[in-house]
Design a protein around this motif. Sequence first.
Motif, PDB file in Angstrom:
ATOM      1  N   ASN A 319       0.809  -1.218   0.000  1.00 15.73           N
ATOM      2  CA  ASN A 319       0.000   0.000   0.000  1.00 15.73           C
ATOM      3  C   ASN A 319       0.846   1.272   0.000  1.00 15.73           C
ATOM      4  N   GLY A 320       2.152   1.126  -0.236  1.00 13.56           N
ATOM      5  CA  GLY A 320       3.031   2.284  -0.284  1.00 13.56           C
ATOM      6  C   GLY A 320       3.932   2.375   0.932  1.00 13.56           C
ATOM      7  N   ALA A 321       4.919   3.274   0.856  1.00 11.92           N
ATOM      8  CA  ALA A 321       5.871   3.458   1.952  1.00 11.92           C
ATOM      9  C   ALA A 321       5.200   4.048   3.183  1.00 11.92           C
ATOM     10  N   GLN A 322       5.567   3.549   4.366  1.00 20.84           N
ATOM     11  CA  GLN A 322       5.000   4.017   5.623  1.00 20.84           C
ATOM     12  C   GLN A 322       6.109   4.174   6.653  1.00 20.84           C
ATOM     13  N   PHE A 323       5.892   5.084   7.630  1.00 16.42           N
ATOM     14  CA  PHE A 323       6.816   5.190   8.754  1.00 16.42           C
ATOM     15  C   PHE A 323       6.751   3.906   9.576  1.00 16.42           C
ATOM     16  N   ALA A 324       7.895   3.491  10.136  1.00 15.58           N
ATOM     17  CA  ALA A 324       7.914   2.342  11.049  1.00 15.58           C
ATOM     18  C   ALA A 324       7.205   2.720  12.337  1.00 15.58           C
ATOM     19  N   GLN A 325       6.559   1.734  12.969  1.00 12.21           N
ATOM     20  CA  GLN A 325       5.845   1.945  14.222  1.00 12.21           C
ATOM     21  C   GLN A 325       6.424   1.028  15.287  1.00 12.21           C
ATOM     22  N   GLU A 326       6.119   1.348  16.548  1.00 12.73           N
ATOM     23  CA  GLU A 326       6.690   0.563  17.644  1.00 12.73           C
ATOM     24  C   GLU A 326       6.209  -0.875  17.600  1.00 12.73           C
ATOM     25  N   ASP A 327       4.914  -1.101  17.459  1.00 17.74           N
ATOM     26  CA  ASP A 327       4.363  -2.443  17.309  1.00 17.74           C
ATOM     27  C   ASP A 327       3.777  -2.541  15.907  1.00 17.74           C
ATOM     28  N   ASP A 328       4.664  -2.607  14.941  1.00 16.63           N
ATOM     29  CA  ASP A 328       4.252  -2.530  13.541  1.00 16.63           C
ATOM     30  C   ASP A 328       3.496  -3.792  13.139  1.00 16.63           C
ATOM     31  N   PRO A 329       2.226  -3.652  12.678  1.00 16.65           N
ATOM     32  CA  PRO A 329       1.439  -4.835  12.300  1.00 16.65           C
ATOM     33  C   PRO A 329       1.980  -5.550  11.065  1.00 16.65           C
ATOM     34  N   ARG A 330       2.885  -4.914  10.338  1.00 17.62           N
ATOM     35  CA  ARG A 330       3.440  -5.537   9.128  1.00 17.62           C
ATOM     36  C   ARG A 330       4.522  -6.565   9.458  1.00 17.62           C
ATOM     37  N   ALA A 331       4.984  -6.596  10.703  1.00 17.67           N
ATOM     38  CA  ALA A 331       6.041  -7.529  11.104  1.00 17.67           C
ATOM     39  C   ALA A 331       5.439  -8.867  11.533  1.00 17.67           C
ATOM     40  N   TYR A 332       6.086  -9.966  11.169  1.00 17.41           N
ATOM     41  CA  TYR A 332       5.668 -11.277  11.662  1.00 17.41           C
ATOM     42  C   TYR A 332       6.236 -11.454  13.070  1.00 17.41           C
ATOM     43  N   GLU A 333       5.916 -12.566  13.732  1.00 22.21           N
ATOM     44  CA  GLU A 333       6.214 -12.717  15.161  1.00 22.21           C
ATOM     45  C   GLU A 333       7.697 -12.580  15.481  1.00 22.21           C
ATOM     46  N   PHE A 334       8.546 -13.372  14.837  1.00 21.54           N
ATOM     47  CA  PHE A 334       9.979 -13.279  15.121  1.00 21.54           C
ATOM     48  C   PHE A 334      10.541 -11.959  14.602  1.00 21.54           C
ATOM     49  N   GLY A 335       9.961 -11.438  13.535  1.00 21.90           N
ATOM     50  CA  GLY A 335      10.388 -10.135  13.017  1.00 21.90           C
ATOM     51  C   GLY A 335      10.162  -9.033  14.042  1.00 21.90           C
ATOM     52  N   ALA A 336       9.023  -9.080  14.731  1.00 21.71           N
ATOM     53  CA  ALA A 336       8.736  -8.091  15.773  1.00 21.71           C
ATOM     54  C   ALA A 336       9.743  -8.205  16.911  1.00 21.71           C
ATOM     55  N   PHE A 337      10.110  -9.449  17.246  1.00 27.47           N
ATOM     56  CA  PHE A 337      11.110  -9.667  18.284  1.00 27.47           C
ATOM     57  C   PHE A 337      12.463  -9.098  17.858  1.00 27.47           C
ATOM     58  N   MET A 338      12.835  -9.326  16.613  1.00 25.13           N
ATOM     59  CA  MET A 338      14.109  -8.794  16.116  1.00 25.13           C
ATOM     60  C   MET A 338      14.126  -7.275  16.161  1.00 25.13           C
ATOM     61  N   ARG A 339      13.003  -6.637  15.836  1.00 29.23           N
ATOM     62  CA  ARG A 339      12.947  -5.174  15.831  1.00 29.23           C
ATOM     63  C   ARG A 339      13.103  -4.620  17.247  1.00 29.23           C
TER      64      ARG A 339
END
Length: 443
Positions: A319-339
């Motif tokens: 849907n286009g470029a977006q600012f990163a968020q603290e609990d970004d819904p675009r991240a998968y589970e381990f991806g959120a942990f890595m962030r």
Amino acid sequence: MTEKDIPRYQSIRVLLAYRLVDLCVPFFILAIVHFLLSSQTWHEPYTWLGGMAGLLFMVFTQLLGGYSRFVERSVAKKIEIVFKTWAFNVLLLMFIAYLNLAVLGLARSVILVWVVLTPFIILFTKVLINYKSRSTQQGRTEVLVLGDGYHFNEFELAQLKRHNIRLHPIDEYDEDVLHEKVEALSPDFLVINLDKSAEHKLVKQLTHLDLKGVQLLALHHFMENFLRKCYIPYESSELSYLERIRSYDRINFLVKRVLDVSAALSLGLITLPIMLYAALKIRRESPGPIIFSQARVARSGKELVIYKFRSMHVDAEKNGAQFAQEDDPRAYEFGAFMRKTRIDELPQLWNVLKGDLHFVGPRPERKVFTEKLEEDIPYYNERHLVSPGITGWAQVLYPYGANTEDARQKLMYDLYYIKHWSIWLEIETLIRTVLVVLGRKGL
């Protein structure tokens, strides 16, 4: 008032405690290390060495301004004073001991451990004293804020509260109200936060207050010294602001490059098992490429390609470029942990070794964002005076940003880092990065 004239310590009790620490800790640490590591009896040279170390530490700290009410209360400044002082101390003690041949009777392991351990113990003790003293009534700083040219946000107010700094706003200028507030509070500072030019009547009153000993402080000085960020107005014609922001000189750049390579190699070797595990985990949990590469804006506005572990789904930006968020819904589970743990940043160590990135610096942003932010935020391009970094002053002090105002706030921290860069600020940023990764709020 210049930055050197701003009293940071409201009570001299803290400075007296610093003197006591500097005088006594070297002797006590030497005694403890000797007790733990040496089978020899305590000799007179140990007493002489411990006593002289404490005495010289006080002298050198005094010469470096470590007991002044006007010295910065930052961790960076404490690191600078403690380690410079200890370095001078050890060199002088070695010279004196050599002349007196006193070192021949001392255990080398005891002296070596003592030399390494002492500055860290002193630094930790002073940081702890500084933290505790700010929570007392004597350590409180009362600040009267005249005007509403800048609205302090909740994050800034919380930060000031942690440092026991209380703001008392006067939104509209009124001669009687200002007089009553000054009489009632006896503020440590009166911050000028006007959104327009001061009228002659106000200038006259402020002049009288200045003569009576009220500490007048411009907003940008207050923010740099107590919030450690450079104030950026939305609308400004003050082009002289640009003169105060400069890139690293050759010596500083060389020092920074040595730190970059050392940190990248050390962290790369330590985290190699973690990176291998992350690669396997990504492969299992989210089909697609393990490494995510993207063009980011670097020094002088040029673009470079950075590498990260992919923490989001492959179609995260459909849907286009977006600012990163603290609990970004675009991240998968381990991806959120890595962030959250910054594991996704580890492949950028290769960028650091190549010289594309610094280890510490402003966060590299995408061109689609920087072009928009340059239009909305004055001086935004100034962050490109230096190369970006994996971690940075803004990243460890301010939470995730999701809009233009957050980008403006982060820019204030980035410009402070560029303007005030020193090896000591670099070390403090690295310490804060470790605390952030470990889930702590910082110092």
